[in-house]
Design an enzyme around this catalytic site. Structure first.
Site, short mmCIF file in Angstrom:
data_model
loop_
_atom_site.label_atom_id
_atom_site.label_comp_id
_atom_site.label_asym_id
_atom_site.label_seq_id
_atom_site.Cartn_x
_atom_site.Cartn_y
_atom_site.Cartn_z
N HIS A 91 37.20 45.22 39.45
CA HIS A 91 36.20 45.62 40.17
C HIS A 91 35.70 44.79 41.33
O HIS A 91 35.83 43.59 41.08
CB HIS A 91 34.84 46.03 39.23
N ASP A 100 35.83 53.69 34.30
CA ASP A 100 37.05 54.45 34.51
C ASP A 100 37.85 54.23 33.12
O ASP A 100 38.93 55.12 32.94
CB ASP A 100 37.99 54.63 35.54
N1 ACO Z 1 45.85 44.67 37.35
C1 ACO Z 1 46.47 43.76 37.93
N2 ACO Z 1 46.17 42.90 39.00
C2 ACO Z 1 44.80 43.25 39.56
C3 ACO Z 1 44.35 44.19 39.24
C4 ACO Z 1 44.57 44.98 38.15
N3 ACO Z 1 44.07 46.12 37.71
N4 ACO Z 1 43.05 44.42 39.83
C5 ACO Z 1 43.05 43.25 40.55
N5 ACO Z 1 44.12 42.69 40.63
C6 ACO Z 1 44.68 41.41 41.18
C7 ACO Z 1 45.13 41.65 42.44
O1 ACO Z 1 46.81 41.72 42.33
C8 ACO Z 1 44.96 40.70 43.41
O2 ACO Z 1 45.67 39.31 43.07
P1 ACO Z 1 46.09 38.51 44.42
O3 ACO Z 1 44.62 37.88 44.85
O4 ACO Z 1 46.99 37.37 43.70
O5 ACO Z 1 46.77 39.38 45.35
C9 ACO Z 1 43.48 40.09 42.76
O6 ACO Z 1 43.49 40.67 41.52
C10 ACO Z 1 42.32 40.63 43.58
O7 ACO Z 1 42.50 41.95 43.65
P2 ACO Z 1 41.99 42.82 45.09
O8 ACO Z 1 42.73 44.37 44.96
O9 ACO Z 1 42.19 42.24 46.32
O10 ACO Z 1 40.41 42.84 44.88
P3 ACO Z 1 39.41 44.08 45.26
O11 ACO Z 1 38.23 43.80 44.95
O12 ACO Z 1 39.67 44.46 46.53
O13 ACO Z 1 40.07 45.15 44.12
C11 ACO Z 1 40.13 47.08 42.56
C12 ACO Z 1 39.04 45.83 43.16
C13 ACO Z 1 40.71 47.93 43.82
C14 ACO Z 1 38.97 47.97 41.86
C15 ACO Z 1 41.08 46.45 41.76
O14 ACO Z 1 40.64 45.64 40.69
C16 ACO Z 1 42.15 47.59 41.32
O15 ACO Z 1 43.14 47.99 41.93
N6 ACO Z 1 41.85 48.10 40.08
C17 ACO Z 1 42.68 49.20 39.46
C18 ACO Z 1 42.22 50.47 39.91
C19 ACO Z 1 40.86 50.80 39.34
O16 ACO Z 1 40.53 50.90 38.41
N7 ACO Z 1 40.00 51.35 40.21
C20 ACO Z 1 38.57 51.91 39.91
C21 ACO Z 1 37.60 50.66 40.50
S1 ACO Z 1 35.76 51.29 39.81
C22 ACO Z 1 35.55 52.49 40.93
O17 ACO Z 1 35.62 52.50 41.83
C23 ACO Z 1 34.65 53.39 39.92
#
Ligand code: ACO
Length: 427
Positions: free
Chosen positions: A304, A361
């Site tokens: 998140h 979620d």
């Molecule tokens: N699985 C594996 N790796 C992950 C995940 C995940 N679910 N989430 C983040 N990471 C990693 C990324 O690969 C990134 O690694 P890097 O820095 O080496 O490239 C690091 O963690 C940071 O991730 P970002 O995407 O840059 O962080 P951001 O804050 O932008 O992302 C997000 C948040 C989009 C929710 C992300 O965690 C994700 O894609 N999760 C899966 C989708 C999800 O569950 N979304 C619902 C969110 S809750 C809501 O909106 C209601």
């Protein structure tokens, strides 16, 4: 007394005021930065950008705190209803009994949808995604209800109309997508019971309302009701800042919520769990794919932007699943897979180092499945829940004299000036 931060650059210094919130949160006010220095800040995804002062929702991502108008989410989930929580978010305080009754009566009064709208629904291709339909239909409401939203009374009426009708429209789109007769709302039912009735009642088999499911639905929608400056709320505020009409504005929020990185994750989680189950994948295999930077796969329902610990909503959702599924005699293999995934991920160095925990979620799809909600309707369920938050934030933004048209800047990285080359002279 105002505190200042000092910015030093190119041998000059600039004093920038510090803004402090009621929970001690701090921001550096950079509104004069460009005017005084010619510089802008660079913050893709706005992870460090405060776009407003807001009195609606408080989140602390490090401690896993979420409060609506100061009240902890755990207390609302335990004691409140979705209608009462919506009132709280929009009006800033809990309603009196009289106010709550009046709100419920008005929600029932507004629950019907113009019959002509059914024609639109009938003509969407059968395979259309319900979020696309919902976004289009909420925008279309403007043509049916063109009244202005200017006075407090008009605002209240239009908010209640939206809260009631969007719920009816969601159930209606489900019925039409299945080729079934549309079921009308009943004035003697509460908001959540009415939704279940419109979704699942049929002329041949009356749907018996189960109060445990009604309670679970209330909690599901309370947990989704607001989450401060998230992606869809920011879309609502950006579109609203152009003074677009409320229906078009909400339609943009619905479109943003649809994305799998945001509200669409609840559908993506269940699809992921179902794939693991059907294909017999091992948990270790899934976790190692999620960690592999050459693989675009992510563990859906994990991570998140703000929470760097367990999402407090996910904790409540997990408890509700544990309570509701046995009561309904449902033994869902996806719940077992989700729990195993969670256990392995929470003990894995990658997930620990990146602070990746289950978000709302991760368990919500399992609850919705147990209620009989089809997978492609999951994000619509989220949208109904988020509606009071969008409305409250939209109104707060419009009432805030510090707010302006949303219009970020950029750092240009394209070509420098070059001449136009006539087509016959191009290589
Ligand atoms: N699985 C594996 N790796 C992950 C995940 C995940 N679910 N989430 C983040 N990471 C990693 C990324 O690969 C990134 O690694 P890097 O820095 O080496 O490239 C690091 O963690 C940071 O991730 P970002 O995407 O840059 O962080 P951001 O804050 O932008 O992302 C997000 C948040 C989009 C929710 C992300 O965690 C994700 O894609 N999760 C899966 C989708 C999800 O569950 N979304 C619902 C969110 S809750 C809501 O909106 C209601």
């Amino acid at each position: 007394m105002t505190e200042y931060a000092t910015l030093t650059f190119e041998g000059k210094t600039l004093e920038l005021p510090i803004v402090t919130g009621t929970e001690g949160e701090k921001a550096i006010d950079i509104r004069m930065l460009r005017q005084k220095t010619g510089y802008i800040t660079f913050d893709p995804g706005y992870g460090n950008t405060g776009c407003c002062k807001s009195a609606i929702t408080f989140m602390n991502g490090e401690k896993g705190i979420l409060r609506y108008r100061g009240i902890p989410i755990e207390e609302l989930a335990e004691n409140s209803t979705f209608v009462e929580t919506s009132y709280l978010l929009i009006n800033g305080r809990l309603p009196t009994r009289k106010e709550l009754t009046r709100t419920s009566v008005m929600l029932n009064d507004f629950s019907l949808v113009h019959e002509d709208m059914q024609n639109f629904y009938q003509n969407f291709p059968r395979a259309s995604h319900p979020m696309g339909i919902l976004s289009a239909m909420v925008n279309a409401l403007r043509s049916f209800y063109p009244e202005l939203v200017e006075t407090d009374e008009q605002t209240e009426m239009i908010f209640l109309r939206l809260l009631s009708k969007v719920r009816t429209m969601a159930a209606m789109s489900y019925k039409i997508s299945r080729g079934h007769k549309v079921i009308y709302p009943r004035p003697d039912y509460t908001y959540c019971a009415n939704f279940l009735h419109m979704m699942f009642d049929t002329p041949v088999k009356p749907y018996v309302i189960d109060q445990d499911l009604v309670r679970a639905l209330n909690v599901f929608w309370i947990l989704h009701a607001d989450h401060e400056q998230n992606c869809s709320t920011s879309a609502v505020k950006t579109v609203g800042s152009a003074r677009a009409n409320i229906y078009a504005t909400l339609s943009a929020g619905i479109a943003a919520l649809w994305g799998p990185l945001h509200g669409g994750a609840n559908q993506a989680v269940v699809e992921m769990l179902a794939k693991i189950w059907k294909e017999g994948l091992s948990i270790e295999e899934v976790i190692s794919r999620a960690k592999d930077k050459t693989d675009p796969f992510r563990l859906m329902g994990f991570g998140h932007r703000v929470y760097k610990t367990y999402d407090p909503r996910a904790k409540i959702m997990k408890k509700i699943c544990d309570r509701v599924l046995p009561k309904l005699n449902i033994n869902d293999p996806l719940l077992d897979i989700a729990k195993k995934l969670e256990e392995v991920a929470l003990n894995d160095a990658y997930f620990i180092d990146y602070n990746l925990y289950p978000n709302v979620d991760f368990y919500s799809g399992i609850l919705l499945r147990a209620m009989g909600i089809p997978t492609n309707m999951f994000t619509v369920m989220f949208a109904i829940g988020r509606l009071p938050g969008w409305l409250a934030q939209w109104k707060e933004n419009l009432d805030d004299p510090e707010q302006k048209l949303c219009r970020p800047r950029q750092i240009y990285t394209g070509s420098n000036q070059k001449p136009y080359i006539p087509i016959d002279d191009r290589e």
